[in-house]
Design a protein around this motif. Structure first.
Motif, PDB file in Angstrom:
ATOM      1  N   GLU A  39       0.056  -2.389  15.584  1.00 29.19           N
ATOM      2  CA  GLU A  39       1.298  -2.767  14.760  1.00 29.19           C
ATOM      3  C   GLU A  39       1.284  -2.242  13.369  1.00 29.19           C
ATOM      4  OE1 GLU A  39       4.681  -3.960  14.139  1.00 29.19           O
ATOM      5  OE2 GLU A  39       4.144  -4.742  16.014  1.00 29.19           O
ATOM      6  N   TRP A  40       2.371  -1.720  12.895  1.00 27.32           N
ATOM      7  CA  TRP A  40       2.328  -1.213  11.460  1.00 27.32           C
ATOM      8  C   TRP A  40       2.960  -2.172  10.503  1.00 27.32           C
ATOM      9  CZ3 TRP A  40      -0.864   2.342  10.719  1.00 27.32           C
ATOM     10  CH2 TRP A  40      -1.282   2.980  11.574  1.00 27.32           C
ATOM     11  N   ASP A  41       3.462  -3.378  11.006  1.00 24.80           N
ATOM     12  CA  ASP A  41       4.315  -4.375  10.194  1.00 24.80           C
ATOM     13  C   ASP A  41       3.188  -5.359   9.595  1.00 24.80           C
ATOM     14  OD1 ASP A  41       5.440  -7.272  10.085  1.00 24.80           O
ATOM     15  OD2 ASP A  41       6.893  -5.896   9.444  1.00 24.80           O
ATOM     16  N   TYR A  42       2.722  -5.405   8.334  1.00 21.71           N
ATOM     17  CA  TYR A  42       1.396  -6.163   8.117  1.00 21.71           C
ATOM     18  C   TYR A  42       1.729  -7.710   8.636  1.00 21.71           C
ATOM     19  CZ  TYR A  42      -0.037  -2.499   5.007  1.00 21.71           C
ATOM     20  OH  TYR A  42      -0.653  -1.186   4.471  1.00 21.71           O
ATOM     21  N   ASP A  43       3.080  -8.203   8.570  1.00 18.66           N
ATOM     22  CA  ASP A  43       2.973  -9.540   8.972  1.00 18.66           C
ATOM     23  C   ASP A  43       2.700  -9.620  10.375  1.00 18.66           C
ATOM     24  OD1 ASP A  43       3.629 -12.327   8.933  1.00 18.66           O
ATOM     25  OD2 ASP A  43       5.677 -11.873   9.753  1.00 18.66           O
ATOM     26  N   LYS A  44       3.109  -8.646  11.356  1.00 19.61           N
ATOM     27  CA  LYS A  44       2.870  -8.870  12.632  1.00 19.61           C
ATOM     28  C   LYS A  44       1.429  -8.260  12.864  1.00 19.61           C
ATOM     29  CE  LYS A  44       7.719  -7.985  13.994  1.00 19.61           C
ATOM     30  NZ  LYS A  44       8.381  -6.800  14.524  1.00 19.61           N
ATOM     31  N   LEU A  50       4.113 -11.055   2.046  1.00 22.03           N
ATOM     32  CA  LEU A  50       4.347 -10.030   1.000  1.00 22.03           C
ATOM     33  C   LEU A  50       2.928 -10.438  -0.074  1.00 22.03           C
ATOM     34  CD1 LEU A  50       5.314  -7.580  -0.172  1.00 22.03           C
ATOM     35  CD2 LEU A  50       7.215  -8.863  -1.234  1.00 22.03           C
ATOM     36  N   GLU A  51       2.947 -11.654  -0.316  1.00 21.86           N
ATOM     37  CA  GLU A  51       1.910 -11.816  -1.455  1.00 21.86           C
ATOM     38  C   GLU A  51       0.571 -11.866  -0.905  1.00 21.86           C
ATOM     39  OE1 GLU A  51       0.022 -16.172  -3.066  1.00 21.86           O
ATOM     40  OE2 GLU A  51       2.092 -16.031  -2.853  1.00 21.86           O
ATOM     41  N   HIS A  52       0.279 -11.762   0.418  1.00 23.63           N
ATOM     42  CA  HIS A  52      -1.071 -11.492   0.966  1.00 23.63           C
ATOM     43  C   HIS A  52      -1.230  -9.850   0.933  1.00 23.63           C
ATOM     44  CE1 HIS A  52      -2.918 -15.186   1.978  1.00 23.63           C
ATOM     45  NE2 HIS A  52      -1.495 -15.692   2.667  1.00 23.63           N
ATOM     46  N   GLN A  53      -0.053  -9.331   1.284  1.00 23.30           N
ATOM     47  CA  GLN A  53      -0.216  -7.634   1.109  1.00 23.30           C
ATOM     48  C   GLN A  53      -0.631  -7.272  -0.211  1.00 23.30           C
ATOM     49  OE1 GLN A  53       3.262  -5.751   2.853  1.00 23.30           O
ATOM     50  NE2 GLN A  53       3.467  -7.609   4.138  1.00 23.30           N
ATOM     51  N   LYS A  54       0.090  -7.770  -1.369  1.00 23.00           N
ATOM     52  CA  LYS A  54      -0.316  -7.242  -2.690  1.00 23.00           C
ATOM     53  C   LYS A  54      -1.679  -7.841  -2.811  1.00 23.00           C
ATOM     54  CE  LYS A  54       4.584  -7.532  -4.026  1.00 23.00           C
ATOM     55  NZ  LYS A  54       5.434  -8.119  -5.202  1.00 23.00           N
TER      56      LYS A  54
END
Length: 173
Positions: A39-44, A50-54
């Protein structure tokens, strides 16, 4: 001939390192999520807001990039192409927004892994309209032979399905 070669998951095994650090991050942050590797969507994929991604990028992206291993024979294939007189352009979607020293990190990795090249291009959008560039994927190494040199505009991309629009006459293989 100008040959553009994607860096991440073509020359190196970046996805392996990213997954390793993503699992580590999730453990540290007590994120209970079954990781979806395809999966390429970070949430999935990782259960990240978004905060975790950053936060992940701020904390671990340098380690991911530095510790990515080179794929078998990548250095030898690229250096042979260079020795044959081809111009080697290493291309990547890496951008300075992910780390302020992205140029330096990337150049150091290439040097440490004995990759001889003429130009490094961060953020591949610069290359979208270059009609004299052969893009190759080293995950399925090709034998560069004279018949290939007859094809001035061929796009052979990595396993990630790129959304980049290629110039007219360029074939996505």
């Amino acid at each position: 001939m100008n040959i553009g070669i994607d860096l991440d998951d073509t020359i190196n095994n970046l996805a392996e390192q990213f997954l390793y650090y993503a699992k580590k991050y999730n453990e540290e942050k007590s994120i209970k999520h079954v990781i979806q590797e395809n999966e390429w969507d970070y949430d999935k994929a990782f259960g990240w807001s978004l905060e975790h991604q950053k936060n992940f990028y701020k904390t671990y992206i340098k380690d991911v990039l530095i510790n990515a291993t080179i794929k078998q024979n990548a250095s030898e294939i690229i250096n042979k192409l260079k020795e044959e007189g081809n111009k080697i352009i290493i291309i990547t979607a890496r951008c300075k927004e992910n780390h302020k020293k992205m140029d330096e990190i990337t150049k150091n990795w290439l040097e440490e892994n004995n990759i001889n090249y003429d130009k490094l291009v961060l953020n591949t959008s610069e290359l979208c309209h270059d009609s004299h560039l052969l893009l190759i994927n080293l995950t399925d190494p090709l034998e560069i032979n004279p018949s290939m040199r007859e094809l001035p505009k061929v796009g052979i991309l990595g396993k990630i399905k790129s959304k980049i629009e290629l110039p007219n006459g360029t074939v996505r293989v």
